[in-house]
Design a protein around this motif. Structure first.
Motif, mmCIF file in Angstrom:
data_model
loop_
_atom_site.group_PDB
_atom_site.id
_atom_site.type_symbol
_atom_site.label_atom_id
_atom_site.label_comp_id
_atom_site.label_asym_id
_atom_site.label_seq_id
_atom_site.Cartn_x
_atom_site.Cartn_y
_atom_site.Cartn_z
ATOM 1 N N SER A 253 2.855 5.528 -0.116
ATOM 2 C CA SER A 253 3.684 5.741 -1.312
ATOM 3 C C SER A 253 2.833 6.226 -2.480
ATOM 4 C CB SER A 253 4.399 4.450 -1.696
ATOM 5 O OG SER A 253 5.360 4.117 -0.742
ATOM 6 N N LEU A 254 1.681 5.603 -2.696
ATOM 7 C CA LEU A 254 0.809 6.026 -3.799
ATOM 8 C C LEU A 254 0.289 7.443 -3.578
ATOM 9 C CD1 LEU A 254 -1.161 2.731 -4.494
ATOM 10 C CD2 LEU A 254 0.684 3.748 -5.845
ATOM 11 N N LEU B 248 2.815 -3.363 5.215
ATOM 12 C CA LEU B 248 2.996 -3.241 3.771
ATOM 13 C C LEU B 248 1.842 -2.472 3.124
ATOM 14 C CD1 LEU B 248 4.450 -6.736 2.867
ATOM 15 C CD2 LEU B 248 5.641 -4.553 2.885
ATOM 16 N N ASN B 249 0.624 -2.698 3.608
ATOM 17 C CA ASN B 249 -0.519 -1.937 3.084
ATOM 18 C C ASN B 249 -0.380 -0.452 3.396
ATOM 19 O OD1 ASN B 249 -1.870 -4.013 1.824
ATOM 20 N ND2 ASN B 249 -3.104 -4.526 3.625
ATOM 21 N N LYS C 34 2.247 0.952 1.063
ATOM 22 C CA LYS C 34 1.706 1.084 -0.292
ATOM 23 C C LYS C 34 0.791 2.298 -0.401
ATOM 24 C CE LYS C 34 -1.314 -1.221 -3.575
ATOM 25 N NZ LYS C 34 -2.205 -2.362 -3.794
ATOM 26 N N LEU D 202 7.492 5.746 0.645
ATOM 27 C CA LEU D 202 7.998 4.488 1.173
ATOM 28 C C LEU D 202 8.931 4.744 2.353
ATOM 29 C CD1 LEU D 202 7.972 1.422 0.620
ATOM 30 C CD2 LEU D 202 10.015 1.780 -0.776
#
Length: 190
Positions: A118-119, A111-112, A115, A86
């Protein structure tokens, strides 16, 4: 009764503070009975410790289990990877679209990207934490010692396994690099 170590058991013995005398034949059995009834002496080496309950001992066994340590390191690594991913996605949010070459600055795209990054970081950190913690626990169990060599050996094994996906040379460099990193971290943290 020449072989009796206590002398003649029927000879009266003066006892300080007592009125009269006692016979050895009554003192010795009383001392032996007191020794039998007394709990064993546990020497105190350092700080006093209370005896542990069976529940506390069960929790300690679970916490020392290699599978539990590995799972805990995997969960902690996943959380750390999420935060790190993030953070890095927030630092580099203006990446151009590979198809058009133009940066998509919409909130949804940013934001995508955050995400996905981060994943990805979370998965990678979890895998490395799980592998390193598991191999370190197994090496420590096999060697029966807790010292800096456990971290170095498990770092070499983990780095070699991670680098093996890219080939033998990468596995050797990964093993050497991860072992050196683990040794330095162990040196500064212990």
């Amino acid at each position: 009764m020449a072989d009796d170590p206590y002398g003649d058991r029927n000879t009266p013995v003066p006892v300080p503070g007592a009125i009269g005398t006692l016979r050895m034949s009554t003192i010795i059995p009383a001392i032996e009975e007191a020794r039998r009834q007394r709990p064993p002496i546990i020497p105190s080496l350092g700080l006093p410790q209370a005896s542990r309950t069976p529940q506390e001992m069960m929790i300690e066994r679970v916490m020392e289990n290699c599978a539990f340590k590995s799972a805990l390191a995997g969960v902690a690594g996943y959380g750390l990877g999420l935060v790190f991913g993030l953070f890095t996605a927030g630092m580099e949010s203006s990446m151009p679209n590979p198809m058009t070459g133009v940066a998509d600055q919409s909130a949804k795209a940013i934001l995508n990207d955050m995400k996905a990054r981060s994943l990805s970081y979370g998965k990678n950190f979890a895998l490395v934490g799980l592998m390193f913690s598991g191999t370190e626990c197994l090496v420590e169990s096999y060697r029966g010692k807790t010292d800096w060599k456990n971290g170095t050996l498990s770092g070499g094994i983990t780095g070699g396994l991670i680098g093996l996906r890219a080939g033998g040379k990468a596995a050797l460099f990964g093993a050497a690099g991860f072992a050196a990193f683990s040794t330095v971290i162990d040196y500064f943290l212990r």
